[in-house]
Design a protein around this motif. Structure first.
Motif, PDB file in Angstrom:
ATOM      1  N   ARG A  60       0.804  -1.210   0.000  1.00 21.53           N
ATOM      2  CA  ARG A  60       0.000   0.000   0.000  1.00 21.53           C
ATOM      3  C   ARG A  60       0.843   1.269   0.000  1.00 21.53           C
ATOM      4  NH1 ARG A  60      -5.120  -1.646   0.821  1.00 21.53           N
ATOM      5  NH2 ARG A  60      -5.880   0.474   1.221  1.00 21.53           N
ATOM      6  N   ASN A  61       2.127   1.123   0.277  1.00 23.15           N
ATOM      7  CA  ASN A  61       3.047   2.259   0.193  1.00 23.15           C
ATOM      8  C   ASN A  61       4.459   1.708   0.045  1.00 23.15           C
ATOM      9  OD1 ASN A  61       4.335   1.984   2.916  1.00 23.15           O
ATOM     10  ND2 ASN A  61       2.255   2.447   3.625  1.00 23.15           N
ATOM     11  N   ALA A  62       5.399   2.602  -0.234  1.00 23.23           N
ATOM     12  CA  ALA A  62       6.766   2.167  -0.546  1.00 23.23           C
ATOM     13  C   ALA A  62       7.430   1.435   0.611  1.00 23.23           C
ATOM     14  CB  ALA A  62       7.600   3.369  -0.953  1.00 23.23           C
ATOM     15  N   ALA A  63       7.037   1.728   1.846  1.00 27.15           N
ATOM     16  CA  ALA A  63       7.652   1.079   3.004  1.00 27.15           C
ATOM     17  C   ALA A  63       7.360  -0.421   3.051  1.00 27.15           C
ATOM     18  CB  ALA A  63       7.170   1.744   4.294  1.00 27.15           C
ATOM     19  N   GLN A  64       6.317  -0.875   2.361  1.00 31.78           N
ATOM     20  CA  GLN A  64       5.938  -2.289   2.376  1.00 31.78           C
ATOM     21  C   GLN A  64       6.559  -3.078   1.222  1.00 31.78           C
ATOM     22  OE1 GLN A  64       1.633  -2.024   2.354  1.00 31.78           O
ATOM     23  NE2 GLN A  64       1.534  -1.931   4.587  1.00 31.78           N
ATOM     24  N   SER A  65       7.508  -2.503   0.523  1.00 35.71           N
ATOM     25  CA  SER A  65       8.091  -3.150  -0.656  1.00 35.71           C
ATOM     26  C   SER A  65       8.733  -4.508  -0.402  1.00 35.71           C
ATOM     27  CB  SER A  65       9.107  -2.209  -1.308  1.00 35.71           C
ATOM     28  OG  SER A  65       8.475  -1.015  -1.739  1.00 35.71           O
ATOM     29  N   PRO A  66       9.306  -4.788   0.779  1.00 41.58           N
ATOM     30  CA  PRO A  66       9.859  -6.129   1.004  1.00 41.58           C
ATOM     31  C   PRO A  66       8.850  -7.264   0.835  1.00 41.58           C
ATOM     32  CG  PRO A  66      10.712  -4.607   2.643  1.00 41.58           C
ATOM     33  CD  PRO A  66       9.646  -3.864   1.886  1.00 41.58           C
TER      34      PRO A  66
END
Length: 336
Positions: A293-299
């Motif tokens: 839902r946002n770049a921080a969740q890319s992993p």
């Protein structure tokens, strides 16, 4: 899930919109934005392509002049927006890799919609001078360069205006090749895409598209188009727009997820090879799915790719290596 396996990857998100005109401060964590510098760094995104997007409008000299000024202002905003944070503008593949080694977030400017240049080819050099490394030939609606995958009734678009590329569009591709601006065929009509593949001297790419066999949407690429990308050594970067990932009837029953997203990566990898698929979010431009839902969740994407059996080298190709290869090819053509 731990993000440790994700951290050593040189990850590239190939398509992120900048809010306009209310840009805010890109270096600060925000609640209203899916991407900002702190989220990129928490999510282990090494490089982000920030696009100056302009929506399609009238194709007359007055409208063209106004939209060109806006596109240039947006590219200036991208350049200025990284000041004061641990990021820098990196137009070249070697600069992206150097920033990654230094722990600095690389920002790659780009232009979405050839409408931004109107009918003035000299603007392409101005885009490139501001760091832009690709231009999407169309958006929704035909422009002076080419036909779009989605003609707009509000603009009185016929089904086809040019039969693919216009004469100006062909000149624009030649000039983009000369400048090292990659040709992005996301949003283009099938005819435009197939002609661009044949005409461009460097590999073309789709920076934010999905697979038509899995979701029958005019924005998505069919099998023949995927094969054409393979044959020109290009890349399709799957995008996190739910309407492009799953049909309406599926979306009505459940949220589109990271697993749905990686299904599209699987399809491309199985048909034309891991070498030809990459990742984009289209965050702040409509992209957002369950689990990403946002770049921080890319992993979460790396974890799903690992779960499906992709090895370290393959994941590195998908997350950024394939984009850097096409970028280097464009640089080589421009140098030659």
């Amino acid at each position: 899930m731990t993000d440790l396996p994700h951290a050593p990857l040189l990850t590239v998100d190939t398509h992120i919109d900048i809010p306009w005109p209310d840009r805010g401060d890109f270096t600060q964590d925000t609640d209203y934005r899916h991407v900002d510098l702190p989220k990129l760094r928490r999510g282990g995104i090494a490089a982000a392509c920030l696009v100056a997007y302009v929506g399609q409008g009238a194709t007359d000299p007055t409208a063209h002049a106004a939209i060109s000024r806006q596109a240039l202002a947006m590219l200036d905003a991208i350049n200025q927006g990284v000041e004061g944070g641990p990021a820098r503008i990196c137009p070249l593949a070697a600069e992206i890799e150097s920033a990654f080694r230094e722990g600095i977030t690389a920002i790659v400017p780009a232009v979405e919609n050839g409408y931004a240049m109107g009918e003035d080819l000299s603007l392409l050099a101005q885009f490139r001078a501001r760091g832009a490394r690709y231009m999407t030939l169309t958006h929704n609606g035909h422009n002076a360069l080419a036909d779009s995958a989605r003609p707009m009734a509000s603009l009185s678009d016929p089904e086809s205006r040019h039969g693919g590329l216009s004469g100006l569009g062909r000149e624009a591709i030649a000039e983009m090749n000369r400048l090292g601006l990659m040709v992005d065929i996301s949003h283009t009509a099938r005819s435009t895409m197939m002609q661009a593949v044949r005409l461009s001297r460097s590999p073309v790419l789709a920076t934010h598209s999905c697979v038509r066999a899995l979701c029958d949407h005019p924005r998505n690429l069919d099998d023949e188009q995927l094969d054409a990308l393979r044959d020109c050594d290009g890349v399709i970067h799957i995008t996190a727009v739910d309407a492009f990932l799953r049909p309406r009837e599926v979306r009505a029953q459940r949220p589109v997820s990271v697993a749905d997203y990686v299904d599209h990566i699987d399809y491309v990898a199985n048909r034309i090879g891991v070498r030809h698929v990459g990742i984009s979010s289209d965050f702040d431009g409509g992209g957002m799915i369950e689990g990403w839902r946002n770049a921080a969740q890319s992993p979460a994407l790396t974890a799903e790719l690992q779960r499906r059996g992709y090895d370290r080298d393959q994941i590195a190709q998908i997350w950024g290596g394939n984009f850097l290869r096409v970028l280097r090819a464009a640089e080589a053509v421009a140098t030659a």
